[in-house]
Each structure stands twice: as C-alpha cells, then as structure tokens.
Scaffold this motif. Structure first.
Motif, short mmCIF file in Angstrom:
data_model
loop_
_atom_site.label_atom_id
_atom_site.label_comp_id
_atom_site.label_asym_id
_atom_site.label_seq_id
_atom_site.Cartn_x
_atom_site.Cartn_y
_atom_site.Cartn_z
N CYS A 128 0.84 -1.21 0.00
CA CYS A 128 0.00 0.00 0.00
C CYS A 128 0.87 1.25 0.00
CB CYS A 128 -0.92 0.02 1.23
SG CYS A 128 -2.32 -1.12 1.15
N ARG A 129 1.89 1.27 0.87
CA ARG A 129 2.78 2.43 0.95
C ARG A 129 3.54 2.62 -0.36
NH1 ARG A 129 3.25 0.35 6.30
NH2 ARG A 129 5.07 -0.90 5.72
N ASP A 130 3.99 1.51 -0.96
CA ASP A 130 4.73 1.61 -2.21
C ASP A 130 3.86 2.16 -3.34
OD1 ASP A 130 6.93 0.57 -0.94
OD2 ASP A 130 6.66 -1.48 -1.70
N VAL A 131 2.63 1.66 -3.43
CA VAL A 131 1.72 2.13 -4.48
C VAL A 131 1.44 3.62 -4.32
CG1 VAL A 131 -0.65 1.95 -5.37
CG2 VAL A 131 0.65 -0.14 -4.86
N THR A 132 1.14 4.03 -3.09
CA THR A 132 0.86 5.45 -2.83
C THR A 132 2.05 6.33 -3.19
OG1 THR A 132 -0.62 4.82 -1.01
CG2 THR A 132 0.14 7.09 -1.06
N ALA A 133 3.24 5.91 -2.75
CA ALA A 133 4.44 6.71 -3.02
C ALA A 133 4.72 6.81 -4.52
CB ALA A 133 5.64 6.10 -2.30
N GLU A 134 4.57 5.70 -5.25
CA GLU A 134 4.84 5.71 -6.69
C GLU A 134 3.84 6.57 -7.46
OE1 GLU A 134 7.37 4.59 -8.43
OE2 GLU A 134 8.36 3.93 -6.58
N LEU A 135 2.58 6.55 -7.06
CA LEU A 135 1.59 7.40 -7.71
C LEU A 135 1.90 8.87 -7.47
CD1 LEU A 135 -1.74 5.45 -6.99
CD2 LEU A 135 -0.60 5.72 -9.20
N GLN A 136 2.34 9.19 -6.25
CA GLN A 136 2.72 10.56 -5.97
C GLN A 136 3.95 10.99 -6.77
OE1 GLN A 136 3.02 10.19 -1.70
NE2 GLN A 136 1.02 11.16 -1.37
N ARG A 137 4.92 10.07 -6.90
CA ARG A 137 6.13 10.38 -7.67
C ARG A 137 5.80 10.55 -9.16
NH1 ARG A 137 9.30 7.49 -3.73
NH2 ARG A 137 8.68 5.44 -4.55
N ALA A 138 4.74 9.87 -9.59
CA ALA A 138 4.31 10.01 -10.99
C ALA A 138 3.60 11.33 -11.25
CB ALA A 138 3.41 8.85 -11.37
N GLY A 139 3.40 12.14 -10.21
CA GLY A 139 2.83 13.48 -10.37
C GLY A 139 1.35 13.58 -10.08
N TYR A 140 0.74 12.50 -9.60
CA TYR A 140 -0.69 12.56 -9.31
C TYR A 140 -0.94 13.20 -7.95
CZ TYR A 140 -1.29 9.34 -13.22
OH TYR A 140 -1.29 8.78 -14.47
N SER A 141 -1.98 14.05 -7.90
CA SER A 141 -2.45 14.59 -6.63
C SER A 141 -3.35 13.53 -5.99
CB SER A 141 -3.24 15.88 -6.85
OG SER A 141 -3.82 16.32 -5.65
N ILE A 142 -2.95 13.02 -4.82
CA ILE A 142 -3.60 11.82 -4.28
C ILE A 142 -4.00 12.02 -2.82
CG2 ILE A 142 -1.32 10.85 -3.72
CD1 ILE A 142 -2.50 8.09 -4.17
N VAL A 143 -5.20 11.54 -2.49
CA VAL A 143 -5.67 11.49 -1.10
C VAL A 143 -5.95 10.05 -0.77
CG1 VAL A 143 -7.48 12.18 0.51
CG2 VAL A 143 -6.71 13.79 -1.25
N VAL A 144 -5.32 9.53 0.32
CA VAL A 144 -5.49 8.14 0.73
C VAL A 144 -6.69 8.06 1.65
CG1 VAL A 144 -4.45 6.17 1.90
CG2 VAL A 144 -3.05 7.69 0.48
#
Length: 401
Positions: free
Chosen positions: A385-401
């Motif tokens: 879960c942490r890896d997926v969240t971090a990678e999506l953020q690094r890809a430039g997506y604005s994300i709320v968990v």
C-alpha cells in the motif's frame, strides 16, 4: 459459592463419550514468531452443532429426571446454545423450545429448527430472549437450560480443558473466548486442578466486555450497550456462578477490537482453512492484538464456527481492510482523453488490482478542467500500500489516501 470440581468434569467426560467429538488440535505455525514458541488451535468450531455448546447442554439435560424431561426444556440463545440444546434434547427424548433474538443469524435459526426444536424470535438482544424463556418456563413448567450459569453446563464445557491437557501436555497459556463465562470457567476448573501453573486468559470483545467492569467492582455488573460482530460472546452481565469461577481460577481477562476479530476470522480462513465465527475467533484476535504477551506453548480455543455467509463476506472485506490488503485512493487528473487509462496502466504496473472505480467531474475539490478518480485497490499488504501510494505521488498525481 462451590466451584465445579475436576471429578465432576471427569464424570461429564464419561457421559459425553460417543456424543461429542474429541476435536482436533491444529499447530498454528504462523503465530510462533510473534509469541516466541508453539501456538495451537483447539478446533471446537468442528464440534457437533458447530460449537462447544453441545457439551454443556447434553450434560445438563441428561441430569434431569424423566419427569422433568417429560415437561420439556426451554432456553434462550443467539444461536450456538440453541443448537446445542436442540440436539441434546432430541438425543435424550425431550421437547425443546428456544427463544432467540429477532436478528439471530439465519443459519443458526435454520439449524436449530432442523434439530426439531420449536423456535420463537423475541427481542433485539439476548437478555430480552432470556426473559421470555424464563417466563415460558414459569408458565408451562418446562425446565430452563441456562446458557452458562449452571454447574452441569460448566462441567460439560470443562471437558474441553481435559482434552487440551491431553493434546498439549506442556501447555503454558490457554486463551478462551468469554461471554457469560461457562466455557472459560469450565476449562479453568479442569486445567487448574491438574496443572495449576497454566495461565488461563478470557477474551472479550472490547465493545461488549462485562468482565473487566465486573472484576473491578467485585461483583457482576451489567454492560448496557453492546455493539459487536461477535454475537456469541455478547453477554451483558456474568452469572454469579461463572463470575465465581472466573474470579477464583482465571488469571486475566483481555479485550480485543472489532478490527482484530475480523482479522482473526480472515486468518483462520486463509491460513488454517477453518471457518470460524467472530466470537469463536476471539482467542486468535488476542494473539494478533497482544503479540508476545502470552507464554508458549499457547492453546487458543476456537469456540464456534456458525457464521452467516453474508456476514462472513463482510468480515472478510473488513479483515482485509484492517490487514492493509485494500487501499482506497482519490486522484485528481486532467479532464482529457487517456487520463484514466494512464492511471490504470500505472496501477497495473505497480501490481495492484482494481476492485472498484468511480470517475467524477462533480466535486468542490476540483479545479476547472479536472476530474476525480476514486479507486479501491487490492494489494499484497501494508508495505505494498505504501509503495503504491508513493509511486503514484512520484508520478505526479495529486492523491488522497
């Protein structure tokens, strides 16, 4: 108040020979590392009627005179005691009348009727069904079979303790799901008589825990509000006899959360291939919630396996969420062709599986030209879960968990 003796439990064991199963003891290796030694599961979920209750019910009804059995028996239960009484009465030739809460699980209701009992649905909680059963006994002369607060019932449940000592002779700690206290009191009576150094621990659902309050007060105290998925141990007030057993023989009572209960059900299903109801999994929930607090070898009693399939589905989803197997995220992306496909492609590359998706242009959080994508993802656990969240953020997506 006189406690049930081991001699009485031994007589109950002889009586129950050929009536109940000697249930298996599973070696649960997945719990060894957190607790530093062997952990075993006593599988009363595989007992006749799906729980330990047949032991006490049969012992109690067998002790009645022929005249008393002819008047019939009556009991109240959320389900497991009802099934135990229904089958025991059928085996001993007595008519059984059962009062169950109006929202009793349908499989337990159907099974109770299947054993030949007459079933009445009454009240929202067990205490209301108990009051109706008591009134029925007074009006008709039927013998009331208490779900836990009777010496014969405690003696029957105590036969589980004898089996534990035979199957794991070097046991150091026994964890027991605790509602009214009949099972933990009976097991404690048997175990302490033979091995006084063994630690007995009762386990209650945090939101339906009458024993911690009662032990602190020095007398049975009622819990007015109970909200738990573990209906089998949702008992508002201990009985005087079971309270005496717990006070004298049980070393500790711990509580577990709803999250731990759901994770325990999921663990039994996933790792042990055992179907266990939430109340029956309370001892496993204690293993999950209190790592390293119990001296091994440990025996955790799986007290019942009667669970509604619809509830089981909800519990599995709840347990997977509690275990970090689901990830819920909301992303803001430009409102143009290919944006959604880009998100899904990245999620796929990260090894997460999409369970559900919502695509919306209507939200106060969005700027002009943006859309919101809500994803429910199945993952491999908290680290994933942490890896997926971090990678999506690094890809430039604005994300709320």
């Amino acid at each position: 108040m006189e406690l049930v003796s081991v001699e009485r439990i031994l007589r109950a064991r002889d009586l129950l020979a050929g009536v109940v199963r000697r249930t298996p003891m599973e070696h649960a290796r997945e719990f060894e590392k957190p607790h530093g030694g062997p952990v075993h599961l006593k599988c009363e979920n595989l007992q006749r009627t799906g729980s330990f209750k047949i032991r006490g019910a049969y012992t109690r009804i067998h002790a009645l005179s022929e005249a008393e059995r002819a008047r019939g028996v009556v009991a109240a239960s959320a389900g497991n005691h009802a099934q135990g009484v229904a089958l025991a009465a059928a085996l001993l030739g007595a008519k059984a009348t059962l009062f169950m809460p109006e929202r009793a699980p349908l499989p337990k209701l159907a099974a109770t009727r299947g054993y030949g009992a007459e079933v009445h649905l009454h009240g929202a909680v067990l205490e209301e069904a108990l009051a109706a059963a008591t009134d029925f006994a007074e009006r008709t002369g039927a013998v009331f079979i208490h779900p836990f607060d009777h010496a014969d019932v405690i003696a029957g449940q105590g036969t589980v303790g004898l089996e534990i000592l035979e199957q794991v002779p070097d046991v150091a700690t026994v964890l027991v799901a605790t509602g009214g206290g009949g099972l933990v009191g009976g097991i404690a009576s048997a175990v302490k008589a033979r091995r006084p150094g063994v630690r007995l621990v009762g386990v209650q659902a945090e939101s339906a825990a009458a024993y911690p309050l009662s032990l602190a007060a020095g007398e049975p105290v009622r819990v007015e509000s109970m909200q738990t998925m573990a209906d089998g141990i949702a008992v508002g007030k201990p009985g005087p006899l079971t309270f005496a057993h717990v006070t004298s023989l049980v070393d500790d009572v711990v509580t577990v959360t709803e999250e731990s209960l759901s994770r325990a059900v999921l663990s039994c299903l996933e790792r042990r291939k055992l179907v266990v109801e939430p109340a029956g999994a309370a001892a496993v929930a204690a293993l999950l919630e209190h790592p390293g607090e119990f001296e091994p070898p440990i025996v955790a009693v799986l007290s019942g396996g009667n669970v509604d399939p619809l509830l089981l589905l909800q519990i599995i989803q709840h347990g997977m969420t509690a275990a970090g197997r689901y990830l819920y995220v909301r992303l803001s992306v430009p409102d143009r062709p290919g944006s959604l496909a880009g998100v899904l492609t990245r999620v796929s590359e990260l090894g997460a599986n999409v369970v559900d998706i919502e695509h919306s242009r209507i939200s106060g959080r969005l700027a002009i030209g943006e859309v919101e994508i809500a994803l429910k993802l199945e993952t491999r656990g908290p680290e994933h879960c942490r890896d997926v969240t971090a990678e999506l953020q690094r890809a430039g997506y604005s994300i709320v968990v």
